[in-house]
Design an enzyme around this catalytic site. Structure first.
Site, PDB file in Angstrom:
ATOM      1  N   ASN A 182     -10.112  -0.449  -0.317  1.00  0.00           N
ATOM      2  CA  ASN A 182      -8.892  -0.296  -0.498  1.00  0.00           C
ATOM      3  C   ASN A 182      -7.983  -0.841  -1.606  1.00  0.00           C
ATOM      4  OD1 ASN A 182      -6.032  -0.589   0.014  1.00  0.00           O
ATOM      5  ND2 ASN A 182      -6.146  -1.409   2.210  1.00  0.00           N
ATOM      6  N   CYS A 184       0.773  -1.208  -0.042  1.00  0.00           N
ATOM      7  CA  CYS A 184       0.089  -0.052   0.007  1.00  0.00           C
ATOM      8  C   CYS A 184       0.882   1.283   0.075  1.00  0.00           C
ATOM      9  CB  CYS A 184      -0.949  -0.153   1.284  1.00  0.00           C
ATOM     10  SG  CYS A 184      -1.996  -1.359   1.322  1.00  0.00           S
ATOM     11  N   HIS A 236      -3.647   7.311   1.698  1.00  0.00           N
ATOM     12  CA  HIS A 236      -3.786   5.878   1.223  1.00  0.00           C
ATOM     13  C   HIS A 236      -5.426   5.391   1.805  1.00  0.00           C
ATOM     14  CE1 HIS A 236      -3.965   1.743   0.637  1.00  0.00           C
ATOM     15  NE2 HIS A 236      -3.833   1.266   2.039  1.00  0.00           N
TER      16      HIS A 236
END
Ligand code: UT7
Length: 320
Positions: A277, A114, A247
């Protein structure tokens, strides 16, 4: 001194949008549970046969168009992905070929899950600053839906597929102002996909594993610390930041981090509700969303921050 600036942004989401209610038809979950814990309403899922490189190419084309840069001008391609098309070659090489770039530019992948897009952006910046590249395509592209056990409600509701890209170019004006990247491999056990191709088979589980609460605690602490650090390095305060592009893992992590940093909620670009996500794709997807809807304007000071498996995390200050 050579600086690097973002010349254009682009993004791409697969066509298929899956809502929480749709997921609740196949796993024991609910829109209420998912939304209240994560802020997620829906996610996009790649079609069968649609690969990270396909999503990356769409995002890259949009970024090139926005930057008014021809593909043939690109001399560096970095793809941040934890879901490459193949074990090798690098997805960046596949993207290069699909974009028809034949000028032998450098192309490689960055794997920091990520945090991958931030690692890739800093790497491209270093290439440009050192004179080794002049125009770079930096892409985050993921098909995390392929790593999910769709019977595991603890994980399958959280992730989605997508890609985001920027064209980073050499400039007289500073673009990347400050960056801090960190990693701590001692926390690999709380978020991972252990399976690897070995000896003719997939060795270990091919599914994503996460200890959600451990990740949550680590994430808020690490992001608050690194956010403060990068602001101190640049000698600015939260008031000097026009927009935060975090993020997009979880609304509660984003809000808690912003509170620690003293950043008011209206400055934060939130896309997790519609994207879920998307790992390395999430920051460039959010960045492109903010640019295209006018919330991010030329000259704005941006804070990018995020964390993921590794653990790997970072914070970047940019002048857009
Ligand atoms: O890039 C970093 C990515 N990671 C993250 O952002 C994750 C950070 N972690 C979190 O956001 C939260 O820990 C989660 C959203 C993942 C989970 O929320 P939680 O409040 O920590 O839930 P929990 O894991 O403690 O589970 C509470 C209950 C459990 O039931 P029991 O054992 O109490 O009966 C779970 O089985 O919620 C249950 N549960 C669900 N229920 C309905 C877990 N997932 C679901 C679900 N739907 N999808």
């Amino acid at each position: 001194m050579i600086h690097s600036r973002i010349l254009g942004t682009g993004s791409y989401l697969p066509t298929r949008r899956v809502t929480n209610d749709e997921l609740a038809q196949t796993v024991d979950t609910s829109d209420e549970w998912i939304y209240s814990r994560t802020g997620i309403k829906a996610r996009h899922i790649a079609a069968a046969g649609e690969q990270s490189s396909d999503l990356a190419v769409q995002a890259a084309r949009a970024a090139l168009e926005a930057a008014h840069v021809a593909a043939s001008e690109i001399d560096l391609i970095i793809v941040a992905t934890a879901t490459p098309d193949m074990t090798f070659p690098a997805t960046a090489c596949i993207v290069q070929n699909k974009l028809g770039i034949t000028n032998q530019c450098a192309a490689f992948d960055v794997q920091a899950v990520c945090a991958g897009f931030m690692y890739a952006l800093v790497t491209a910046h270093q290439y440009i600053q050192s004179g080794m590249a002049t125009k770079a395509l930096v892409i985050g592209a993921e098909v995390f839906s392929r790593l999910l056990d769709w019977n595991d409600r603890r994980t399958c509701v959280l992730f989605g597929d997508g890609a985001g890209a920027v064209v980073l170019g050499a400039s007289d004006e500073p673009g990347l102002l400050q960056a801090k990247l960190r990693a701590d491999g001692a926390f690999a056990h709380i978020l991972n996909t252990p399976g690897k191709v070995a000896c003719g088979a997939v060795d270990a589980s091919p599914f994503l594993y996460m200890d959600g609460q451990a990740v949550f605690k680590f994430a808020v602490k690490a992001l608050a610390e690194i956010g403060h650090e990068v602001m101190q390095l640049a000698d600015i305060t939260a008031d000097d930041i026009d927009c935060v592009v975090p993020h997009q893992a979880n609304r509660r992590i984003i809000d808690a981090t912003a509170k620690h940093l003293g950043i008011s909620p209206e400055k934060i670009i939130i896309t997790v509700a519609e994207h879920g996500n998307t790992s390395a794709a999430s920051i460039p997807l959010a960045l492109d969303t903010g640019v295209r809807d006018g919330r991010i304007k030329r000259g704005d000071t941006l804070l990018l921050e995020g964390i993921g498996g590794g653990f790997a995390w970072g914070a970047l200050l940019l002048r857009y």
